[in-house]
Design a protein around this motif. Structure first.
Motif, PDB file in Angstrom:
ATOM      1  N   CYS A  94       0.829  -1.211   0.000  1.00 25.40           N
ATOM      2  CA  CYS A  94       0.000   0.000   0.000  1.00 25.40           C
ATOM      3  C   CYS A  94       0.859   1.255   0.000  1.00 25.40           C
ATOM      4  O   CYS A  94       0.565   2.229  -0.705  1.00 25.40           O
ATOM      5  CB  CYS A  94      -0.915  -0.007   1.234  1.00 25.40           C
ATOM      6  N   THR A 119      -1.064   4.676  -1.404  1.00 28.10           N
ATOM      7  CA  THR A 119      -2.491   4.604  -1.061  1.00 28.10           C
ATOM      8  C   THR A 119      -2.705   4.168   0.382  1.00 28.10           C
ATOM      9  O   THR A 119      -3.752   3.623   0.716  1.00 28.10           O
ATOM     10  CB  THR A 119      -3.217   3.633  -2.005  1.00 28.10           C
ATOM     11  N   THR A 171      -3.914   4.735   3.501  1.00 25.97           N
ATOM     12  CA  THR A 171      -4.764   5.659   4.272  1.00 25.97           C
ATOM     13  C   THR A 171      -5.613   4.940   5.316  1.00 25.97           C
ATOM     14  O   THR A 171      -6.532   5.541   5.875  1.00 25.97           O
ATOM     15  CB  THR A 171      -5.679   6.449   3.314  1.00 25.97           C
ATOM     16  N   CYS A 189      -6.374  -0.710   1.007  1.00 28.23           N
ATOM     17  CA  CYS A 189      -5.372   0.165   1.607  1.00 28.23           C
ATOM     18  C   CYS A 189      -5.992   1.339   2.366  1.00 28.23           C
ATOM     19  O   CYS A 189      -5.304   2.013   3.135  1.00 28.23           O
ATOM     20  CB  CYS A 189      -4.422   0.693   0.530  1.00 28.23           C
TER      21      CYS A 189
END
Length: 747
Positions: free
Chosen positions: A92, A97, A99, A116
């Motif tokens: 990720c 990405t 988060t 992710c």
């Protein structure tokens, strides 16, 4: 307690109960026998109780061992699940990405069932929600929110768990967990918009780097060797002009006064071309890159022509065209180039079939084609089997791994593929730099004549075709004044990791990590014609009293360059003195991860394997003065060098801007000593540095009379100084995330 352990304890409990019942029955029997007046029954009772106790203890131990083994097994399953979470997190972060957030409401941790962002993935009901599974247990992970540490680093924590079930129902009290954490570099910042450098090469008084797949050069430019369509010297980097623009450059090689590169698998050269070193079938200097000839064209020889008529003396009035030799097809035809090096006035390249070709000056046989005729286009180096009295080439049925870095030299060395890697060399050999136990010496070559009573020791030709570097054992060679005992070759029982040629020396790092050398000097000095206390070995040669008489040269691998306390002889020609004594250096018995140069040809610099510390050693330059080429801030620049300056290696001063950086390449430049004067004329050194938090950058130090340090000035520098990035090397890309994860640590 896990399910299997519970089952084990139940069996133990039943065994204990059975033992107690047996003991009670034995007690009744003993009473019956005691009534009959015997003593056997009490003994039996005691033994039965003892056996029961032992059985209970044994079964308890078995149960405990079983529990321990099961715990260890399930702990390992939990750790493996946690590591799987780390791998998912890394993917990720690499895709930028990452988060997910387990602290949000609702919590969005990264699990096998989320993406992710921590959101349930489409089709999550059918997606596998575990890492591993068995009949009564399964493992999974949950990754916590990434913890930022500064601007460039982060910590990723993953919790792995193993849950147990009975008849399909999870038993929470039996859950096993493990936490795994890793420290990660999550981004590389592009500094102050600097183009990241990926390769480096130094010439006599100019240097070049590859940055963002393009070439940039700086320094002396009298022959167009900077490749910017100019002959104006530049103390700051300039961009090499088309046809390299738009091509991916993978290799750069700076020679004495010319430069070559590999772009999209083809060889290009520019600069001085008086000997045909650019390989374009001409002798015309080029201030912009030209494609090295790779054609199948065969040009016939031409006779001299005079189109303007002759005068009464038989001389051509005008329009005279000299005779031109035939030019055969290029040996690069139909091939791609994968390695290239530029020498004094010649060039060599390795093609995709592992063969080597050379072109340019061939006065000393440095093209390896078994003659001394210059070549204007690539010609394959002699690689034939034995023919009559001509021995087989060292390249016969062999493949070339790499060409040695060249610096102001007229000989070539390569490493041949195999286990171990072994060197072969050819070319100029008047100081034994080819390393095959021979030396080519002539009085006219060094400007000195020995008396008739003491002629030169060995007179052979330069080596015109590849020969194997000596791996022989001890030997005795007879000379005019007596026998010389020579030790075994230093690579008799090992191979070579890396190799470089510098002036009249060849230097290697062998498989043991230590530096060795061969070659030397044959110049006029007080020891040339008579044996004495002098045998130069790069920087730590042992004084062999009267056992050596090789004109301060060695004709086979010798060393290591640095070893324990030894007798050492050192001489500087500028004051005519020589001294012998015991010398200890900080590099004794150390291994090197990389090196460049040779101290007696100007400068030697090496990076220690154990500490990554950088040391340099060298001889005087610029009229016997110190010009900063040792990189040590404590030594005064532009003052006379004393006798001991070149004996001891100095730690290079690391300036604050280099804190946290590692050295990924090192290149010694300058006009290396060819005349045996114990001094390069323009010694300087450049390094390529890298850092996890900024781009790779070039830095240089030493003599800077032609701007070869690339820092925008012509002032000498005695510490590593960054090459200027205010011009064409500026304008790098924006920061990008390129994570590098350490090995996970369990908690």
């Amino acid at each position: 307690m896990n399910t299997l352990a519970a089952y084990g304890m139940l069996e133990t409990e039943m065994t204990v109960k059975t033992s107690i019942q047996a003991a009670l029955g034995a007690k009744k029997m003993s009473s019956f026998r005691r009534k009959e007046g015997g003593f056997l029954l009490p003994v039996v009772i005691v033994l039965s109780v003892a056996i029961s106790i032992v059985s209970v203890v044994a079964m308890k131990g078995i149960a405990e061992n079983s529990t321990t083994l099961n715990n260890q097994y399930y702990d390992s399953l939990a750790r493996e699940a946690a590591k799987a979470g780390i791998e998912a997190a890394a993917a990720c972060i690499r895709s930028n990405t990452a988060t997910w957030d387990d602290t949000s409401s609702p919590a969005r941790p990264l699990t096998p069932l989320t993406d992710c962002a921590g959101s349930a993935t489409s089709g999550a009901t059918s997606k596998v929600g575990y890492v591993a599974k068995n009949d009564n247990w399964e493992s999974t992970y949950s990754v916590k929110k990434v913890e930022a540490v500064g601007s460039d680093h982060s910590v990723v924590t993953s919790i792995g768990s193993v849950t147990f079930s009975r008849n399909g129902t999870v038993v929470p009290s039996l859950t096993k967990t493990a936490t795994v954490r890793t420290y990660a570099t999550t981004s590389i910042t592009a500094g102050s918009a600097i183009k990241p450098a990926t390769a480096l090469s130094t010439g006599s008084a100019h240097a070049c780097t590859i940055a963002t797949a393009s070439v940039f050069c700086w320094g002396l430019n009298t022959s167009g060797q900077l490749g910017n369509n100019s002959v104006i010297t530049s103390a700051s980097p300039v961009a090499v002009v088309p046809p390299l623009a738009g091509k991916t450059v993978t290799k750069i090689a700076a020679g004495a006064d010319h430069t070559c590169a590999i772009a999209d698998g083809q060889a290009y050269c520019w600069g001085k071309n008086d000997k045909g070193q650019l390989g374009d079938r001409t002798n015309t200097n080029r201030s912009a890159p030209v494609l090295v000839d790779a054609s199948n064209t065969n040009t016939a020889a031409t006779a001299a022509q005079c189109t303007g008529g002759y005068n009464i003396f038989g001389n051509c009035r005008s329009g005279y065209t000299p005779a031109q030799p035939a030019i055969p097809p290029s040996s690069l035809y139909g091939k791609t180039v994968k390695d290239i090096q530029a020498g004094n006035s010649f060039t060599c390249a390795v093609t995709n079939d592992d063969k080597i070709s050379c072109w340019g000056d061939n006065q000393f046989g440095q093209l390896g084609v078994n003659d001394r005729v210059n070549r204007k286009n690539p010609t394959q180096v002699y690689a034939l089997a034995a023919v009559g009295s001509t021995p087989a080439s060292a390249l016969y049925n062999k493949s070339v791994e790499v060409i040695a870095k060249m610096s102001g030299n007229d000989h070539v060395c390569v490493l041949l593929k195999g286990t171990p890697l072994l060197p072969a060399c050819w070319g100029r050999n008047y100081a034994g730099q080819v390393g095959n136990d021979t030396i080519a010496y002539s009085n006219s070559e060094v400007g000195y004549s020995c008396p008739a009573s003491d002629p030169p020791i060995v007179t052979t030709n330069d080596v015109l075709r590849p020969v194997n570097v000596s791996r022989g054992g001890p030997m005795t060679t007879s000379f005019t004044t007596g026998a010389t005992n020579r030790p075994a070759s230093s690579i008799q029982n090992q191979g070579v990791r890396s190799i470089g040629t510098y002036g009249t020396y060849t230097t290697i790092i062998a498989d043991d990590g230590k530096a060795y050398w061969w070659g030397g000097t044959t110049s006029a000095n007080v020891f040339t014609c008579s044996p004495g206390c002098f045998d130069y070995s790069g920087d730590s040669g042992p004084c062999m009293a009267d056992t050596y008489r090789e004109y301060t040269s060695t004709m086979r691998p010798y060393g290591p360059m640095y070893k324990n306390t030894r007798a050492f002889c050192w001489m500087y020609l500028y004051n005519g003195s020589a001294s012998c004594g015991n010398v200890v250096t900080p590099l004794d018995n150390q291994s090197f991860s990389m090196f460049s140069g040779n101290a007696n040809s100007g400068v030697f610099c090496g990076v220690l394997s154990s500490t990554s510390a950088l040391y340099c050693e060298g001889t005087p330059t610029q009229n016997n003065k110190y010009t900063g080429h040792l990189g040590n801030a404590s030594l005064p620049v532009n003052t006379s060098m004393f006798n001991n300056t070149g004996v001891t290696p100095y730690a290079v001063t690391i300036p604050p801007w280099m804190s946290g950086r590692i050295i990924t390449d090192i290149q010694a430049g300058g006009q290396a000593d060819q005349a045996g004067l114990h001094q390069g004329t323009a010694a300087y050194t450049c390094i390529l540095t890298a850092s996890p938090s900024s781009v790779s950058q070039v830095a240089c130090w030493g003599r800077n009379n032609n701007g070869q340090l690339g820092n925008g000035t012509t002032d000498n520098a005695k510490v590593p100084t960054p090459v200027s990035v205010s011009g064409v090397l500026g304008g790098g890309s924006t920061p990008t995330k390129v994570p590098a994860f350490n090995d996970p640590i369990s908690f």
